[in-house]
Design a protein around this motif. Structure first.
Motif, PDB file in Angstrom:
ATOM      1  N   TYR A  77      66.600  16.451  66.960  1.00 26.97           N
ATOM      2  CA  TYR A  77      66.000  15.136  66.702  1.00 26.97           C
ATOM      3  C   TYR A  77      64.804  15.257  65.757  1.00 26.97           C
ATOM      4  CZ  TYR A  77      62.570  11.458  67.771  1.00 26.97           C
ATOM      5  OH  TYR A  77      61.615  10.498  67.681  1.00 26.97           O
ATOM      6  N   LEU A  78      63.933  16.237  66.002  1.00 26.54           N
ATOM      7  CA  LEU A  78      62.744  16.403  65.164  1.00 26.54           C
ATOM      8  C   LEU A  78      63.093  16.879  63.755  1.00 26.54           C
ATOM      9  CD1 LEU A  78      60.372  18.075  67.793  1.00 26.54           C
ATOM     10  CD2 LEU A  78      60.276  15.724  66.976  1.00 26.54           C
ATOM     11  N   GLN A  79      64.225  17.591  63.613  1.00 25.25           N
ATOM     12  CA  GLN A  79      64.631  18.099  62.304  1.00 25.25           C
ATOM     13  C   GLN A  79      65.526  17.129  61.544  1.00 25.25           C
ATOM     14  OE1 GLN A  79      66.424  21.857  63.317  1.00 25.25           O
ATOM     15  NE2 GLN A  79      64.466  22.972  63.211  1.00 25.25           N
ATOM     16  N   SER A  80      65.922  16.040  62.207  1.00 24.01           N
ATOM     17  CA  SER A  80      66.829  15.092  61.561  1.00 24.01           C
ATOM     18  C   SER A  80      66.162  14.403  60.378  1.00 24.01           C
ATOM     19  CB  SER A  80      67.290  14.041  62.575  1.00 24.01           C
ATOM     20  OG  SER A  80      68.030  13.027  61.935  1.00 24.01           O
ATOM     21  N   THR A  81      66.918  14.234  59.302  1.00 24.28           N
ATOM     22  CA  THR A  81      66.420  13.515  58.114  1.00 24.28           C
ATOM     23  C   THR A  81      66.843  12.059  58.110  1.00 24.28           C
ATOM     24  OG1 THR A  81      68.359  14.228  56.863  1.00 24.28           O
ATOM     25  CG2 THR A  81      66.374  15.620  56.734  1.00 24.28           C
ATOM     26  N   ALA A  82      67.633  11.650  59.091  1.00 26.66           N
ATOM     27  CA  ALA A  82      68.072  10.254  59.167  1.00 26.66           C
ATOM     28  C   ALA A  82      66.911   9.383  59.607  1.00 26.66           C
ATOM     29  CB  ALA A  82      69.236  10.111  60.143  1.00 26.66           C
ATOM     30  N   PRO A  83      66.553   8.330  58.854  1.00 22.44           N
ATOM     31  CA  PRO A  83      65.379   7.506  59.202  1.00 22.44           C
ATOM     32  C   PRO A  83      65.515   6.807  60.535  1.00 22.44           C
ATOM     33  CG  PRO A  83      66.674   6.488  57.439  1.00 22.44           C
ATOM     34  CD  PRO A  83      67.236   7.860  57.626  1.00 22.44           C
ATOM     35  N   GLY A  84      66.730   6.525  60.972  1.00 20.92           N
ATOM     36  CA  GLY A  84      66.896   5.810  62.237  1.00 20.92           C
ATOM     37  C   GLY A  84      67.206   6.708  63.409  1.00 20.92           C
ATOM     38  N   ALA A  85      67.067   8.021  63.233  1.00 21.98           N
ATOM     39  CA  ALA A  85      67.400   8.950  64.310  1.00 21.98           C
ATOM     40  C   ALA A  85      66.521   8.717  65.529  1.00 21.98           C
ATOM     41  CB  ALA A  85      67.248  10.387  63.821  1.00 21.98           C
ATOM     42  N   GLU A  86      67.131   8.700  66.695  1.00 21.07           N
ATOM     43  CA  GLU A  86      66.404   8.496  67.944  1.00 21.07           C
ATOM     44  C   GLU A  86      66.860   9.495  68.986  1.00 21.07           C
ATOM     45  OE1 GLU A  86      66.652   4.525  69.352  1.00 21.07           O
ATOM     46  OE2 GLU A  86      65.719   3.624  67.579  1.00 21.07           O
ATOM     47  N   TYR A  87      65.992   9.796  69.917  1.00 21.40           N
ATOM     48  CA  TYR A  87      66.323  10.636  71.061  1.00 21.40           C
ATOM     49  C   TYR A  87      65.595  10.032  72.252  1.00 21.40           C
ATOM     50  CZ  TYR A  87      66.606  14.735  74.116  1.00 21.40           C
ATOM     51  OH  TYR A  87      66.837  15.573  75.183  1.00 21.40           O
ATOM     52  N   ALA A  88      66.357   9.322  73.073  1.00 21.22           N
ATOM     53  CA  ALA A  88      65.749   8.500  74.118  1.00 21.22           C
ATOM     54  C   ALA A  88      64.918   9.320  75.104  1.00 21.22           C
ATOM     55  CB  ALA A  88      66.845   7.734  74.867  1.00 21.22           C
ATOM     56  N   ALA A  89      65.283  10.595  75.297  1.00 22.47           N
ATOM     57  CA  ALA A  89      64.607  11.398  76.319  1.00 22.47           C
ATOM     58  C   ALA A  89      63.462  12.226  75.751  1.00 22.47           C
ATOM     59  CB  ALA A  89      65.626  12.315  76.996  1.00 22.47           C
ATOM     60  N   GLY A 152      60.171  18.400  62.526  1.00 21.72           N
ATOM     61  CA  GLY A 152      60.933  19.634  62.487  1.00 21.72           C
ATOM     62  C   GLY A 152      60.581  20.658  63.543  1.00 21.72           C
ATOM     63  N   ARG A 153      59.572  20.401  64.390  1.00 24.53           N
ATOM     64  CA  ARG A 153      59.171  21.421  65.342  1.00 24.53           C
ATOM     65  C   ARG A 153      58.282  20.840  66.430  1.00 24.53           C
ATOM     66  NH1 ARG A 153      55.103  24.798  61.365  1.00 24.53           N
ATOM     67  NH2 ARG A 153      54.040  22.999  60.464  1.00 24.53           N
ATOM     68  N   LEU A 154      58.064  21.669  67.451  1.00 24.62           N
ATOM     69  CA  LEU A 154      57.101  21.344  68.505  1.00 24.62           C
ATOM     70  C   LEU A 154      55.859  22.209  68.319  1.00 24.62           C
ATOM     71  CD1 LEU A 154      59.494  21.224  71.592  1.00 24.62           C
ATOM     72  CD2 LEU A 154      58.311  19.279  70.588  1.00 24.62           C
ATOM     73  N   LEU A 155      54.706  21.635  68.597  1.00 26.88           N
ATOM     74  CA  LEU A 155      53.446  22.344  68.442  1.00 26.88           C
ATOM     75  C   LEU A 155      52.707  22.374  69.779  1.00 26.88           C
ATOM     76  CD1 LEU A 155      52.155  20.714  65.129  1.00 26.88           C
ATOM     77  CD2 LEU A 155      53.418  22.867  65.377  1.00 26.88           C
ATOM     78  N   ILE A 729      51.510  18.278  60.903  1.00 26.86           N
ATOM     79  CA  ILE A 729      51.230  18.118  62.334  1.00 26.86           C
ATOM     80  C   ILE A 729      51.462  16.678  62.786  1.00 26.86           C
ATOM     81  CG2 ILE A 729      49.588  20.019  62.446  1.00 26.86           C
ATOM     82  CD1 ILE A 729      47.344  17.957  62.389  1.00 26.86           C
ATOM     83  N   SER A 730      51.867  15.815  61.871  1.00 31.76           N
ATOM     84  CA  SER A 730      52.094  14.411  62.224  1.00 31.76           C
ATOM     85  C   SER A 730      53.507  14.233  62.763  1.00 31.76           C
ATOM     86  CB  SER A 730      51.880  13.511  61.010  1.00 31.76           C
ATOM     87  OG  SER A 730      52.697  13.938  59.935  1.00 31.76           O
ATOM     88  N   GLY A 731      53.729  13.120  63.469  1.00 37.86           N
ATOM     89  CA  GLY A 731      55.035  12.825  64.026  1.00 37.86           C
ATOM     90  C   GLY A 731      55.978  12.260  62.981  1.00 37.86           C
ATOM     91  N   ARG A 732      57.212  12.040  63.397  1.00 38.59           N
ATOM     92  CA  ARG A 732      58.228  11.584  62.443  1.00 38.59           C
ATOM     93  C   ARG A 732      58.429  10.081  62.468  1.00 38.59           C
ATOM     94  NH1 ARG A 732      63.257  10.447  63.741  1.00 38.59           N
ATOM     95  NH2 ARG A 732      64.077  11.430  61.853  1.00 38.59           N
ATOM     96  N   ILE A 733      57.769   9.374  63.377  1.00 36.93           N
ATOM     97  CA  ILE A 733      58.031   7.938  63.516  1.00 36.93           C
ATOM     98  C   ILE A 733      56.940   7.106  62.858  1.00 36.93           C
ATOM     99  CG2 ILE A 733      58.401   6.047  65.122  1.00 36.93           C
ATOM    100  CD1 ILE A 733      60.668   8.062  65.020  1.00 36.93           C
ATOM    101  N   VAL A 734      55.694   7.270  63.279  1.00 35.86           N
ATOM    102  CA  VAL A 734      54.604   6.443  62.752  1.00 35.86           C
ATOM    103  C   VAL A 734      53.805   7.225  61.715  1.00 35.86           C
ATOM    104  CG1 VAL A 734      54.406   5.061  64.842  1.00 35.86           C
ATOM    105  CG2 VAL A 734      53.039   7.134  64.604  1.00 35.86           C
TER     106      VAL A 734
END
Length: 843
Positions: A77-89, A152-155, A729-734
């Motif tokens: 999910y974090l590595q996805s390049t699709a703008p609408g990618a979601e992972y509910a959990a 792309g990763r967890l920190l 270090i920023s998130g992929r959504i906001v």
């Protein structure tokens, strides 16, 4: 199988548990007693009090399977390049990662979990670092850890933190060091404190029984007791009596005894300090009495109430450290592992890249600090009257030979000198004679005129004397202060320069209440010793002039181009903040919500709306009305409504972002419906959350990027002012960025964290970041860039002013019997005097 838990509701394992049918397991368990609590089992049927104790030690457990998670899914999910990618959990799995990471310190000996993933090694732990705060308290250095999702990763965010804790002394020594003004204040200090009670017979060294108890308070009358026995409030071991039935004697009748006699007869303990107040370690309805002298405070207990001024200063001395020291505490050096990595068991030996504590979970963590790209924004130039431009150095400049951009204007003003009876703290020469302050006041007036202020008549100086600033003298001192404001009001005074003998929170609060609420008189305070200090006096008078000018409606300075593309002069900036009661404040004390808004194109005047609301509610109640107040003032000044509104929302956590959009933003829309009409006429809105209480820190990787002057061997080694990080270090959504606009003079600088929740204005990234950075140079009462942008800063200041309007309720500890409700005399619920409402009165 490996497991971890948050010790509240969740257990995470590496394999599924066999819970039987229905994926649920139930069991009744007996809670283990503390060592030393075990007593011989009674022969025959257990007495009622023993049966009750056994029942209290049994708990019902129910374990339910909630789901399973795969680490690979969140990484994809974090590595996805699709703008609408979601992972509910993704929220659930981040929570599980945090539980796993915090397992070593959570289960470690001599480590306190102070909440929110903050862990403090205490007495007996090799990593303990402490500092004496006085009055029974000490500061401990701890560590915070949080797993964060990034592109792309967890920190893993690992940072140093500090907190105040009780000293692990004997309880009698703790109370002696605390020096409570009375028993009620001492009771508030130790309420809910856990103690270890050792029962040792006379002339024996080892205890025959040990109990861990929580202090409810001192002894007090218990009207619900059957049969009733009158108990003296704060009574000692001779005075506190109760009835009991001796279970060892058949057909025994209830008998009355004192605490002192009970411990002597039943435990063989002769109390050495029977005159001390007796503790209640049971409940209010079912008290259990315990002598103070048997108790020792358990280590690692956080102090969650308000610190005194001196304790706050000492805490800052302990917590404020150079960045390299914090970095070494976290990561260590080539020769030594940092205490932070040790605490979370990230490494076992220096140079070992393996992460020992999480290997059974199937993942590893890099132990080196992450290097991220940053940049330094261009320094803005500061403009004063006659277009005089000043360059900045390390985010600051000085007021030498300038006039304010626009001079403020005042009517009558007055100097009020407050002395203490029997001692003049301001103008006392070695012979004890009072020197006149008039030459100094004349010099101040000349300085104000030099900066361009248009001053009215200075009416005669009023000198008053107050008694010692103690609780007992508050009523009489209050009358003296109010009389001074009444006299000033009759003279038509609109600004009062108040000289106080030294800083006292209550005195400051009363001055601001009478000036802001009751009489509509601007007030500016100064400590006499600082005012008359010869060294640095021109700079001190210049800083006072900043406040005079803003309260008079002036403009101190401007930054050209701040309202550039995509903004314009018809843009309103707003700030929102909410402050809440602190632990130890009066029960039922309200929260205070504030909305501030700019009123001019120079972004210099910030009137505001202020209200009390439900206790500890973060989302603003009555926001629609407050927004309308700000819009109405804009229309009064500009004859039209703003076309753009940029809102900086302070004080909300990451988990509350959606509430800002779902609860607060609709209040703006309702206000727009009333003021603008059809939706097509509404202004464009941007909503940006400002974060101050986070744990992200940046450490320069080279000297040229650090605040350090090699020639002078001086500097803090923090990043340079204007340093910004918006990648890696920023998130992929906001959209989010970290900006350190200010010079970090003390300790490790904390950048402000900005998160864009809504952007109808359609800022380019550089446009928003530059705009926010420039605003940090427009703070009204300083000649330097500030750490957070003015809309959030002013909202925070206005909230703080509101706390002074309810000083006893929100700025003082109320832990004893007096905390039944907030002070009925403090009945302010919002607003200020009409004469001040359209000004920036709270600066």
């Amino acid at each position: 199988m490996t497991w971890a838990t948050d010790y509240a509701k969740l257990i995470v394992t590496t394999k599924e548990l066999d819970l039987g049918k229905g994926n649920e397991w139930k069991e009744t368990m007996v809670v283990p007693q503390e060592p030393g609590n075990q007593q011989p089992a009674p022969q025959g049927p257990a007495p009622a009090f023993v049966q009750n104790a056994q029942a209290r030690n049994r708990v019902q457990l129910r374990v339910t399977r909630t789901g399973s998670f795969n680490i690979r899914e969140i990484i994809q999910y974090l590595q996805s390049t699709a703008p609408g990618a979601e992972y509910a959990a993704h929220g659930d799995i981040i929570q599980l990662f945090n539980i796993i990471m915090c397992k070593p310190p959570s289960g470690g000996a001599r480590v306190t979990n102070a909440g929110q993933n903050r862990f403090y090694p205490h007495e007996g732990h090799p990593g303990m670092e402490k500092y004496d705060l006085g009055s029974g308290l000490q500061a401990l250095r701890g560590y915070y850890a949080s797993v964060r999702p990034a592109v792309g990763r967890l920190l893993l965010n690992l940072n140093v933190t500090s907190g105040a804790f009780y000293k692990p002394l004997t309880l009698s020594s703790l109370l002696t060091e605390f020096r409570g003004r009375n028993n009620e204040q001492s009771e508030g200090f130790i309420r809910m404190l856990k103690v270890r009670a050792e029962y040792k017979k006379d002339k024996e060294d080892k205890p025959f029984m040990v109990k861990i108890k929580t202090i409810v308070g001192f002894a007090r009358e218990n009207l619900s007791a059957k049969p009733q026995v009158r108990v003296k409030r704060f009574g000692n071991a001779n005075e506190v009596k109760f009835q009991y039935t001796d279970s060892k004697m058949p057909n025994a009748q209830p008998r009355e005894t004192s605490v002192k006699d009970y411990f002597r007869i039943h435990h063989g303990i002769t109390l050495q300090q029977p005159g001390l107040p007796v503790l209640n370690v049971g409940t209010r309805a079912d008290p259990q009495y315990l002598p103070v002298e048997l108790c020792t405070v358990l280590p690692g207990q956080p102090f969650n109430r308000l610190l005194t001024g001196d304790q706050t200063s000492d805490m800052l001395k302990f917590a404020a450290r150079f960045p390299n020291l914090n970095a070494m505490s976290i990561a260590g050096t080539a020769q030594n592992i940092g205490n932070g990595q040790k605490l979370f068991r990230l490494r076992d030996t220096p140079g070992d890249p393996q992460v020992q504590s999480v290997q059974p979970w199937g993942f590893r963590i890099g132990v080196d600090m992450l290097t991220v790209p940053g940049r330094i924004l261009e320094k803005p130039r500061i403009s004063y009257a006659a277009n005089k431009l000043l360059n900045t150095s390390n985010g600051s400049w000085n007021l030498a030979n300038v006039k304010f951009h626009t001079g403020g204007r005042f009517g009558n003003w007055q100097v009020l000198v407050i002395n203490r009876r029997g001692k003049n703290a301001l103008y006392e020469d070695p012979r004890g004679e009072m020197a006149s302050g008039e030459p100094l006041f004349g010099r101040l007036q000349a300085e104000l005129v030099k900066y361009g202020l248009k001053m009215g008549q200075r009416v005669r100086t009023n000198t008053i004397a107050v008694d010692a600033l103690t609780m007992e003298n508050r009523a009489s001192n209050n009358r003296i202060l109010e009389k001074a404001f009444q006299d000033a009001n009759e003279l038509g005074v609109r600004l009062m320069f108040v000289i106080i003998p030294d800083y006292d929170r209550w005195l400051y609060a009363r001055i601001k209440y009478y000036g802001d609420i009751d009489y509509g008189i601007h007030t500016i305070n100064s400590i006499g010793s600082k005012l008359q200090k010869v060294n640095g006096q021109p700079m001190y008078l210049g800083n006072l002039a900043l406040k005079f000018n803003i309260k008079g409606g002036g403009v101190n300075h401007t930054v050209a181009g701040t309202l550039g593309k995509p903004l314009d002069s018809n843009t309103m900036l707003m700030g929102i903040d909410v402050t809440h009661p602190a632990p130890g404040n009066s029960e039922g004390a309200p929260s205070i919500a504030c909305v501030v808004a700019s009123t001019d194109e120079y972004i210099t005047q910030w009137p505001g709306s202020i209200r009390t609301q439900e206790s500890r509610k973060e989302m603003v109640t009555g926001l629609e009305e407050m927004v309308i107040e700000r819009l109405d003032l804009w229309v009064k000044l500009h004859k039209k409504l703003p076309s753009k509104i940029i809102l900086y929302r302070d004080g909300v956590s990451e988990g509350q972002y959606d509430q800002v959009l779902l609860q607060e933003l609709p209040s703006f829309y309702k206000a727009f419906e009333k003021k603008y009409g059809a939706e097509k006429n509404w202004p464009k809105v941007a909503v940006i959350v400002v974060g101050k209480r986070h744990h992200t820190r940046f450490y320069p990787t080279s000297q040229k990027d650090a605040d350090y002057n090699a020639q002078r061997s001086k500097g803090s080694w923090n990043p340079l002012p204007g340093t910004i990080v918006d990648r890696h270090i920023s998130g992929r959504i906001v959209r989010e960025f970290w900006l350190q606009a200010h010079q970090g003079l003390q300790g490790t600088a904390r950048p402000a964290h900005y998160v864009v929740l809504k952007d109808d204005v359609v800022f380019q990234a550089d446009e928003l970041e530059t705009f926010t950075h420039n605003m940090c140079y427009l703070f009204n009462r300083a000649t330097k860039a500030v750490s957070i942008c003015p809309p959030a800063y002013y909202a925070d200041l206005l909230c703080e002013r509101g706390r002074y309007y309810l000083h006893s309720t929100l700025n003082e500890n109320h832990d004893g019997a007096s905390s039944a409700g907030f002070d009925a005399n403090e009945n302010w619920t919002g607003g200020v005097h009409p004469r001040l409402a359209e000004s920036t009165w709270y600066i």
